[in-house]
Enzyme design. Sequence first.
Site, PDB file in Angstrom:
ATOM      1  N   GLY A   1      -0.699  -2.537  -3.479  1.00  0.00           N
ATOM      2  CA  GLY A   1      -0.691  -3.763  -2.702  1.00  0.00           C
ATOM      3  C   GLY A   1      -1.895  -4.618  -3.001  1.00  0.00           C
TER       4      GLY A   1
ATOM      5  N   ARG B   1       7.108  -4.726   0.701  1.00  0.00           N
ATOM      6  CA  ARG B   1       5.920  -5.090   1.470  1.00  0.00           C
ATOM      7  C   ARG B   1       5.743  -6.607   1.526  1.00  0.00           C
ATOM      8  NH1 ARG B   1       1.065  -1.139  -0.301  1.00  0.00           N
ATOM      9  NH2 ARG B   1       0.046  -2.225   1.433  1.00  0.00           N
TER      10      ARG B   1
ATOM     11  N   ARG C   1       3.426   3.808   8.471  1.00  0.00           N
ATOM     12  CA  ARG C   1       2.576   4.988   8.672  1.00  0.00           C
ATOM     13  C   ARG C   1       2.556   5.482  10.112  1.00  0.00           C
ATOM     14  NH1 ARG C   1      -2.449   3.634   4.569  1.00  0.00           N
ATOM     15  NH2 ARG C   1      -1.419   4.374   2.676  1.00  0.00           N
TER      16      ARG C   1
ATOM     17  N   ASP D   1      -7.035   2.606   6.794  1.00  0.00           N
ATOM     18  CA  ASP D   1      -6.476   3.558   5.827  1.00  0.00           C
ATOM     19  C   ASP D   1      -6.722   5.010   6.225  1.00  0.00           C
ATOM     20  OD1 ASP D   1      -5.396   1.634   4.172  1.00  0.00           O
ATOM     21  OD2 ASP D   1      -7.178   1.483   2.921  1.00  0.00           O
TER      22      ASP D   1
ATOM     23  N   ARG E   1     -11.586  -4.657  -7.788  1.00  0.00           N
ATOM     24  CA  ARG E   1     -12.294  -5.933  -7.837  1.00  0.00           C
ATOM     25  C   ARG E   1     -13.235  -6.024  -9.034  1.00  0.00           C
ATOM     26  NH1 ARG E   1     -10.577  -4.835  -2.899  1.00  0.00           N
ATOM     27  NH2 ARG E   1     -10.250  -6.488  -1.334  1.00  0.00           N
TER      28      ARG E   1
ATOM     29  N   GLN F   1      -7.081  -8.082   2.077  1.00  0.00           N
ATOM     30  CA  GLN F   1      -6.294  -8.521   0.928  1.00  0.00           C
ATOM     31  C   GLN F   1      -5.966 -10.004   1.015  1.00  0.00           C
ATOM     32  OE1 GLN F   1      -2.912  -5.904   0.661  1.00  0.00           O
ATOM     33  NE2 GLN F   1      -4.138  -4.162  -0.027  1.00  0.00           N
TER      34      GLN F   1
ATOM     35  N   LYS G   1     -11.636   2.788  -4.474  1.00  0.00           N
ATOM     36  CA  LYS G   1     -10.469   2.113  -5.041  1.00  0.00           C
ATOM     37  C   LYS G   1     -10.574   0.599  -4.897  1.00  0.00           C
ATOM     38  CE  LYS G   1      -6.318   2.927  -3.167  1.00  0.00           C
ATOM     39  NZ  LYS G   1      -5.522   1.706  -2.850  1.00  0.00           N
ATOM     40  N   SER G   2     -10.972   0.129  -3.719  1.00  0.00           N
ATOM     41  CA  SER G   2     -11.065  -1.312  -3.494  1.00  0.00           C
ATOM     42  C   SER G   2     -12.075  -1.965  -4.431  1.00  0.00           C
ATOM     43  CB  SER G   2     -11.471  -1.594  -2.042  1.00  0.00           C
ATOM     44  OG  SER G   2     -10.474  -1.169  -1.142  1.00  0.00           O
TER      45      SER G   2
ATOM     46  N   ARG H   1      -1.689   8.808   1.151  1.00  0.00           N
ATOM     47  CA  ARG H   1      -2.474   9.222   2.309  1.00  0.00           C
ATOM     48  C   ARG H   1      -1.697  10.189   3.207  1.00  0.00           C
ATOM     49  NH1 ARG H   1      -6.937   6.438   1.188  1.00  0.00           N
ATOM     50  NH2 ARG H   1      -6.699   4.286   0.468  1.00  0.00           N
TER      51      ARG H   1
END
Length: 428
Positions: free
Chosen positions: A94, A122, A346, A315, A27, A169, A22-23, A388
């Site tokens: 996010g 957030r 979380r 994560d 990008r 981030q 995902k990251s 998650r």
Amino acid sequence: MSKELDYAQPSLQGTIRIPGDKSISHRSIMFGAIAKGTTTVEGFLQSDDCLATIDCFTKLGVKILVEAEAVQIVSNGIDAWNEPSEILYTGNSGTTTRLMLGILAGSNVSSVLIGDESIQKRPMKRVTVPLKQMGAHFIGRDDARFTPIAVEGKKLQAIQYKMPVASAQVKSAILFAGLHAEGETVVTEMETSRDHTERMLRHFGANIAVEGKKIRLQGPQELRSTHVVVPGDISSAAFFLVAGAIVPNSKLVLQNVGLNPTRTGIMDVLQEMDAQVSIRPLNNVSHEEIGDITISTSELIGTEICGELIPRLIDEIPIIALLATQARGRTVIKDAEELKVKETNRIDAVVTELKKLGANITATDDGMIIEGPTLLHGADLLTYGDHRIGMMAAIASLVTSSAVTIDNEMCVGVSYPNFFEQLSSVIK
């Protein structure tokens, strides 16, 4: 939509090709939109979060074609973007929200970013504060602490910034801004966080230097379009790694998993807990390490997870907490305050839901303490709309004595759209 999970003491056998990281998928779109020319992306993750990133750049006038797992991005560079007539909606992402603040700050357009209900809670000030030091202009709630945030693109000046938190981030937002700022941007990390941005900058031809925890980026720079191959997401693989370790008579092979050292904390934990796990390295792709991982049912022992390991598995902590319920002895997770500002708190969410299953788990200010092994039973669980937490609950149902029901199966689409299909495929 709720979902009942009752797998009647299964074993897990088979091979799973883990979907794209995902990251890195985020990008790849961002850098492809900034670079001049045509960028192709292979293995792109078509999750809700990543599609939100595509939608934002489409509204900025970048041409993006999505076909199966391949994406083509055609851009004339950041200076050719159109001022969007619509608000840029980042959904539950996010990563999209914070990185777009850095990208848009140095553009020549004005825009407004807003996310879903979770994103609107957030904290964004950790990003907007250093960007303002570079000359960025934001207007938003509580001095741009929360979305919606209006961004007026401006010429930026480089800064030297010492990170107060370990956050990829925040670091990435500053580097994106530094790419179009005058002078040398220097970011010094307190702990090394995931470095996909630095690696992808190199892949797109940027001149960037990394010296330990210090990153130097001279601006302004132009990027060149390229071809990106996205490896499988180790954060997604983590759910099947834990499943393979705790479900009796199981053996799973997870293919094409990204093994970037800044992301492999879960592998260190598995090895510390005596899991039966092995890696077959493959050729690197797009400046990223990959490999196939084999995991088998294991006799696990408790461990301590803290310090510089935390940014490398932040994560994965929800699923690691479940793993610890099946390990002999005490597992302590600390230095993980960052969990409080994820999609939900979380720490509280994991402890509350695992307690419903019978886990011996206690929340602390910066983590949790788990005593094991524990026989778990079924219950009705909340996901809090957090992908998650939802996937952790699904894996827990594989070792409970009765059915588990989750309130929102759709939330897993944020990062792993075909999770339940792949899980079903290896249940024997």
